[in-house]
Enzyme design. Structure first.
Site, PDB file in Angstrom:
ATOM      1  CE  LYS A   1      -1.790   1.854   4.009  1.00  0.00           C
ATOM      2  NZ  LYS A   1      -1.566   3.292   4.053  1.00  0.00           N
ATOM      3  CG  ASN A   2       2.462   2.704   3.526  1.00  0.00           C
ATOM      4  OD1 ASN A   2       1.283   2.993   3.324  1.00  0.00           O
ATOM      5  ND2 ASN A   2       2.970   2.564   4.742  1.00  0.00           N
TER       6      ASN A   2
ATOM      7  NE  ARG B   1       0.798  12.171   6.679  1.00  0.00           N
ATOM      8  CZ  ARG B   1       1.009  13.293   7.300  1.00  0.00           C
ATOM      9  NH1 ARG B   1       0.003  14.000   7.754  1.00  0.00           N
ATOM     10  NH2 ARG B   1       2.214  13.735   7.486  1.00  0.00           N
TER      11      ARG B   1
ATOM     12  CB  CYS C   1      -4.131   6.014  10.628  1.00  0.00           C
ATOM     13  SG  CYS C   1      -4.730   4.513   9.863  1.00  0.00           S
TER      14      CYS C   1
ATOM     15  NE  ARG D   1       0.187  10.298  10.059  1.00  0.00           N
ATOM     16  CZ  ARG D   1      -0.092   9.225   9.339  1.00  0.00           C
ATOM     17  NH1 ARG D   1      -1.291   8.688   9.384  1.00  0.00           N
ATOM     18  NH2 ARG D   1       0.826   8.688   8.542  1.00  0.00           N
ATOM     19  N   PRO D   2       1.905  16.508  11.226  1.00  0.00           N
ATOM     20  CG  PRO D   2       3.866  17.397  12.128  1.00  0.00           C
ATOM     21  CD  PRO D   2       2.862  16.299  12.321  1.00  0.00           C
TER      22      PRO D   2
ATOM     23  CG  LEU E   1       9.523  17.681   8.351  1.00  0.00           C
ATOM     24  CD1 LEU E   1       9.994  16.305   8.785  1.00  0.00           C
ATOM     25  CD2 LEU E   1      10.602  18.721   8.662  1.00  0.00           C
TER      26      LEU E   1
ATOM     27  CG  ASP F   1       3.154   1.300   9.417  1.00  0.00           C
ATOM     28  OD1 ASP F   1       2.763   2.213  10.167  1.00  0.00           O
ATOM     29  OD2 ASP F   1       3.296   1.451   8.187  1.00  0.00           O
TER      30      ASP F   1
ATOM     31  CB  ILE G   1       7.364   6.816  14.512  1.00  0.00           C
ATOM     32  CG1 ILE G   1       8.587   5.894  14.464  1.00  0.00           C
ATOM     33  CG2 ILE G   1       7.173   7.574  13.196  1.00  0.00           C
ATOM     34  CD1 ILE G   1       9.878   6.516  14.004  1.00  0.00           C
TER      35      ILE G   1
ATOM     36  NE  ARG H   1      -6.969   4.436   4.814  1.00  0.00           N
ATOM     37  CZ  ARG H   1      -6.054   4.775   5.717  1.00  0.00           C
ATOM     38  NH1 ARG H   1      -6.372   4.882   6.974  1.00  0.00           N
ATOM     39  NH2 ARG H   1      -4.825   5.040   5.360  1.00  0.00           N
TER      40      ARG H   1
END
Ligand code: UD1
Length: 417
Positions: free
Chosen positions: A22-23, A92, A116, A121-122, A125, A305, A327, A397
């Protein structure tokens, strides 16, 4: 909304093939936009996040075809358009369209991304990297817009490695003139997969998988084929389930080196782990001991994860296991739900201490997020009696038919949408 009904107690036996990551597929799909061409992707997992990303590409004028695990994206006639807020809010990774659109159109606009809830979760960056490449940012409470009259190669130094920000910088740098150097880059296998795709797309790029990525521009290419890397977290999920239940399971079409810290921990717990070029076999008699302290770290450390997954497997492991989550600050929310199954877990700030219990008992629980939901499935499989897990679509998801996969291995699991 989905309901998982799990009757625990069965051992798991057999082989299973691991889905594409997925990622990895989400940044690559954003990448199909950076230059006008036709991309054929294989090993694409069938996931809600993929469907949403394809909808975003369609909104931007791409022609999209999907059949089984193959996706073809023709981005030759793509044009700038606003991305519907409801699609942005689903995940995200939609923020990666900022870099991809900037590279292609010189302008980008997205509403705030979803995903999620793992604590704050800025995207600072991501934005800093785009600004360094020469984008002008226009921020409001609801949306982020960027414009550029020409991105320039530059040196981007991340204060901390961020997977998404590294990917966004790589995508945007495809549209820059000159050399871009990304320092303290994230090193995850999904970054390497994006590099391989961008290389096929004509980018002169190297260094992914190390701290420093260098990009030196692009030459146009009209057709690209790329196979998505296997999902290391899906492999970790099945292995943690097999450890928790006991049995003999082989995960195939996987890259063992990508989850070394997870299989090391499972070995310390007493499981016999055998690795081949593209498979991992785990044999467990279900009697587990604590693997010692686990601390999440950026790749190649223990993946955040996989923390909920291993934590679920440790609920019945003899002794005390300390999990330190470094994290995401909100990533221990699943522990409350696991306690309902009888898990003995003390949570203090970013640390969870699990004391192994002899037995877990089925209960009614709720998925808190994608991996937290999968952790509840694992714990339900290892518990006596029935677990009813209510999930507002977190698990689907990220996992392609997890219920079918576990059923084929002997787990008593049903999922109703
Ligand atoms: C990605 C993965 C997610 C995984 C995470 C860490 C995707 C779609 N998601 O998320 O599954 O858990 O990597 O491996 O690939 N940070 C900032 N500012 C930023 C960006 C990040 O402070 O602009 C912080 C985060 O709050 C976090 C850390 O950096 O503490 C790492 O986050 P990051 O690597 O960016 O995670 P994601 O890309 O969101």
């Amino acid at each position: 909304m989905g309901i998982w009904k799990i009757r625990g107690g069965n051992r798991l036996y057999g082989d299973t093939y691991i889905q594409g990551a997925k990622n990895a597929v989400l940044p690559v799909l954003s990448g199909t936009l950076v230059s006008g061409c036709v991309t054929k992707l294989t090993n694409v997992p069938q996931l809600r996040d993929v469907d949403n990303t394809l909808k975003i590409l369609s909104c931007l004028g791409c022609k999209v075809e999907q059949s089984e695990h193959t996706v073809i994206v023709d981005s030759r006639e793509a044009r700038f358009a606003p991305i519907p807020k409801e699609l942005m809010a689903q995940m995200r990774s939609s923020v990666l369209f900022l870099g991809a659109m900037l590279a292609r159109f010189g302008t980008a606009e997205v509403s705030m991304p979803g995903g999620c809830m793992l604590g704050p979760r800025p995207v600072d960056l991501h934005l800093k990297a785009l600004e360094t490449l020469g984008a002008e940012l226009i921020l409001s409470e609801e949306s982020i817009a960027c414009r550029s009259s020409g991105l320039r190669g530059c040196r981007i130094v991340f204060p901390t490695p961020s997977v998404g920000a590294t990917e966004n910088a790589m995508l945007a740098a495809c549209g820059a003139v000159g050399v871009t150097v990304i320092e303290n880059a994230a090193k995850e296998p999904e970054i390497v997969d994006l590099q391989e795709y961008l290389k096929a797309l004509g980018a002169d790029i190297s260094g992914a998988g190390t701290d420093v990525i260098v990009m030196r521009g692009m030459r146009p290419v009209f057709y690209v084929e790329h196979e998505i890397v296997p999902d290391r977290i899906a492999a970790a999920t099945v292995l943690c389930a097999a450890a928790a239940c006991g049995g003999d399971v082989t995960v195939r079409r996987t890259v063992p080196a990508h989850i070394g810290p997870v299989t090391d921990a499972l070995e310390r717990m007493g499981c016999a782990v055998t690795k081949g070029a593209d498979f991992i076999r785990l044999v467990s008699d279900g009697r587990l001991v604590s693997p010692g302290q686990i601390e999440t770290q950026p790749y190649p450390g223990f993946p955040t994860d996989a923390q909920p997954l291993l934590l679920a497997a440790c609920l019945r492991a003899e002794g005390e296991t300390t999990f330190r989550e470094t994290i995401f600050s909100g990533r221990l929310r699943h522990t409350r739900q696991l306690q309902k199954l009888g898990g003995s877990i003390q949570v203090d700030d970013h640390t969870a201490v699990v004391t192994g219990v002899a037995e877990l008992n089925g209960a009614a629980v709720q998925a808190t997020d994608l991996r937290g939901g999968a952790a509840l499935v694992i714990a339900g499989l290892a518990a006596r009696g029935e677990t009813l897990l209510v999930d507002s679509d977190h698990i689907t998801r990220g996992y392609e038919r997890l219920d079918e996969c576990l059923r084929a291995l002997g787990g008593d699991v049903t999922y109703t949408d």
